[in-house]
Enzyme design. Sequence first.
Site, PDB file in Angstrom:
ATOM      1  CD  GLU A 318      52.566 -13.668  46.449  1.00 37.45           C
ATOM      2  OE1 GLU A 318      53.105 -13.791  45.434  1.00 37.45           O
ATOM      3  OE2 GLU A 318      51.901 -12.629  46.783  1.00 37.45           O
ATOM      4  CG  HIS A 347      78.176  -0.453  60.847  1.00 35.26           C
ATOM      5  ND1 HIS A 347      79.120  -0.097  61.530  1.00 35.26           N
ATOM      6  CD2 HIS A 347      78.700  -1.012  59.658  1.00 35.26           C
ATOM      7  CE1 HIS A 347      80.152  -0.287  60.924  1.00 35.26           C
ATOM      8  NE2 HIS A 347      79.894  -1.001  60.039  1.00 35.26           N
ATOM      9  CE  LYS A 451      45.254  -9.130  45.210  1.00 39.27           C
ATOM     10  NZ  LYS A 451      45.594  -9.843  43.898  1.00 39.27           N
TER      11      LYS A 451
HETATM   12  O1  LIG Z   1      50.767  -9.021  38.088  1.00 34.93           O
HETATM   13  P1  LIG Z   1      49.432  -8.783  38.837  1.00 34.93           P
HETATM   14  O2  LIG Z   1      48.308  -9.491  38.170  1.00 34.93           O
HETATM   15  O3  LIG Z   1      48.995  -7.387  38.883  1.00 34.93           O
HETATM   16  O4  LIG Z   1      49.846  -9.542  39.909  1.00 34.93           O
HETATM   17  C1  LIG Z   1      50.726  -8.716  40.963  1.00 34.93           C
HETATM   18  C2  LIG Z   1      50.539  -9.488  42.427  1.00 34.93           C
HETATM   19  O5  LIG Z   1      49.490  -9.404  42.899  1.00 34.93           O
HETATM   20  C3  LIG Z   1      49.091 -10.556  43.771  1.00 34.93           C
HETATM   21  O6  LIG Z   1      48.651  -9.891  44.820  1.00 34.93           O
HETATM   22  C4  LIG Z   1      49.617 -11.773  43.915  1.00 34.93           C
HETATM   23  O7  LIG Z   1      49.855 -12.288  44.978  1.00 34.93           O
HETATM   24  C5  LIG Z   1      51.344 -11.460  43.367  1.00 34.93           C
HETATM   25  O8  LIG Z   1      51.682 -12.897  42.963  1.00 34.93           O
HETATM   26  C6  LIG Z   1      51.345 -10.935  42.070  1.00 34.93           C
HETATM   27  O9  LIG Z   1      52.552 -10.888  41.785  1.00 34.93           O
END
Ligand SMILES: O=P(O)(O)OC[C@H]1O[C@H](O)[C@H](O)[C@@H](O)[C@@H]1O
Length: 517
Positions: A318, A347, A451
């Site tokens: 990332e 293995h 997303k």
């Molecule tokens: O901690 P949050 O805001 O729920 O985010 C959780 C995760 O979501 C995202 O997709 C980011 O790319 C991550 O870097 C992050 O750790």
Amino acid sequence: MSWQSYNQSLVRYPQHGFSLDLSLMDIAPGLVASLQPKIDKAFTDMAALEAGQIVNPDEGRMVGHYWLRNAALAPNEEVRRSITEPLENLKRFAEKVHTGAVSSPTGGNFQQVLLIGIGGSALGPQLVTEAIGQNARLALHFFDNTDPAGMDTVIARLSHTGLDKTLVLVISKSGGTAETRNGMLEAKAAYEAAGLDFGRHAVAVTGTGSKLDQYAAQQNFIARFPMEDWVGGRTSVLSTVGLVPAALQGLDIDALLAGAAAMDVETRKTEAAKNASMQLAIAWYSATNGKGEKDMVVLPYKDSLVLFSKYLQQLVMESLGKELDLDGNPVNQGIAVYGNKGSTDQHAYVQQLRDGVNNFFATFIEVRKGRSGNSIEVDPGTTTADYLQGFLRGTRKALHESGRKSLTISIPEVTPFQLGLLIALFERTVSFYASLVNINAYHQPGVEAGKKAAGAFIDTLNKVRGHITSWAKTAGEIATEIDADPEDVYHCLTHLSANGEVQISIGATPADDSFQI
Ligand SMILES: O=P(O)(O)OC[C@H]1O[C@H](O)[C@H](O)[C@@H](O)[C@@H]1O
């Protein structure tokens, strides 16, 4: 393999029992000289980062996870307090949970924890739990996805001890991550079905004022711990995100932080040859041609480090997987990371590593101590720990003989301190490598695309729901009605069919399948 090159290419910190062996990486003698201007820049970037001068342009936030284990470095008093106060608070809170001063509303101590989070809000705590949580005071369980069947399995497991004895830790930096929100609502429903008040069992770790923070206040959660804006998800394991669950497990979080701080002391030194993170970054550069041309295979020879590759996968991929460099040129950078553990992998896939496509470099992690306590002899004079060491050394040699590169990190044992060392080593390496290849390691513009597309798919799914009738229709017909992509509509319909909301009649091709209530 040469004894001389081993001695010359080793970076070691004997006071911590740590060493990094790059003798089998074949780093070209001229590489360091040619990289020198970039190495100098990496050290300048590091100083700027630690001084709070690196601000992510798209998010407008400082990057400062190094301050978590050395609050004295923080750029101002406000940031310093935002580290020290939550640290004291979370320790006090864990103590109260352990003594029963904070207890289950139905009576009795909390006996286990359900952690709900994803990405950096789960991977760090999972790593810590697996690595050093063997004798935890409270067992930790996870929801780290939006898979209902997975959640049912965890709830069933928790129910053996009882949901009333389970403390729920909802962790989300942004406080708006869909999977985590869903997991929380599913957990809440399970508590309510058991006649329990969810809020009185729940704790939140999130950014102040986030949706989760507001929800937690409204639902009367037992406690809320802040997560600061200047800590990125993938570097949050030593913030409240990792420390609240670690403290609840009764782990030595001071030692974890001290280990990271000790590695920072070493990797802050600007003499590149003695800086393990800089040497590692140069090794990555050398192996991947500075373009991610080879994958990183992570092979810890210790069961408790099995999640290290999973943790590094997020930290490295990332951070380094970027389309553009800092000047806006398309570079499509990154280093792919995978792995599991030795000697188990011997293995499974080591066959390909030795004889197949040479598209990787291996990262061995050697833990010198086999176990606490005595060992039986499995052969005359030989223990299982001898075998573990033998298999590591053997695989390393076999890979070398077939022209495969590897590096080896050695630590004495897996303790909180040593885990802190390893975490800090790789955090700094990622930072240095990003400077060497001129990219921003601290944003994740690509994550948003998936997303957004998922959100659009769910909108389509809900529209499809409104257009299913008692007479049969094809995906194409519904797509025309709602002006959507027929392939998306088809997948919505097969999803609804699998979940009992529609009936499907199979035709010659998906376009001929028809659906009705
Ligand atoms: O901690 P949050 O805001 O729920 O985010 C959780 C995760 O979501 C995202 O997709 C980011 O790319 C991550 O870097 C992050 O750790």
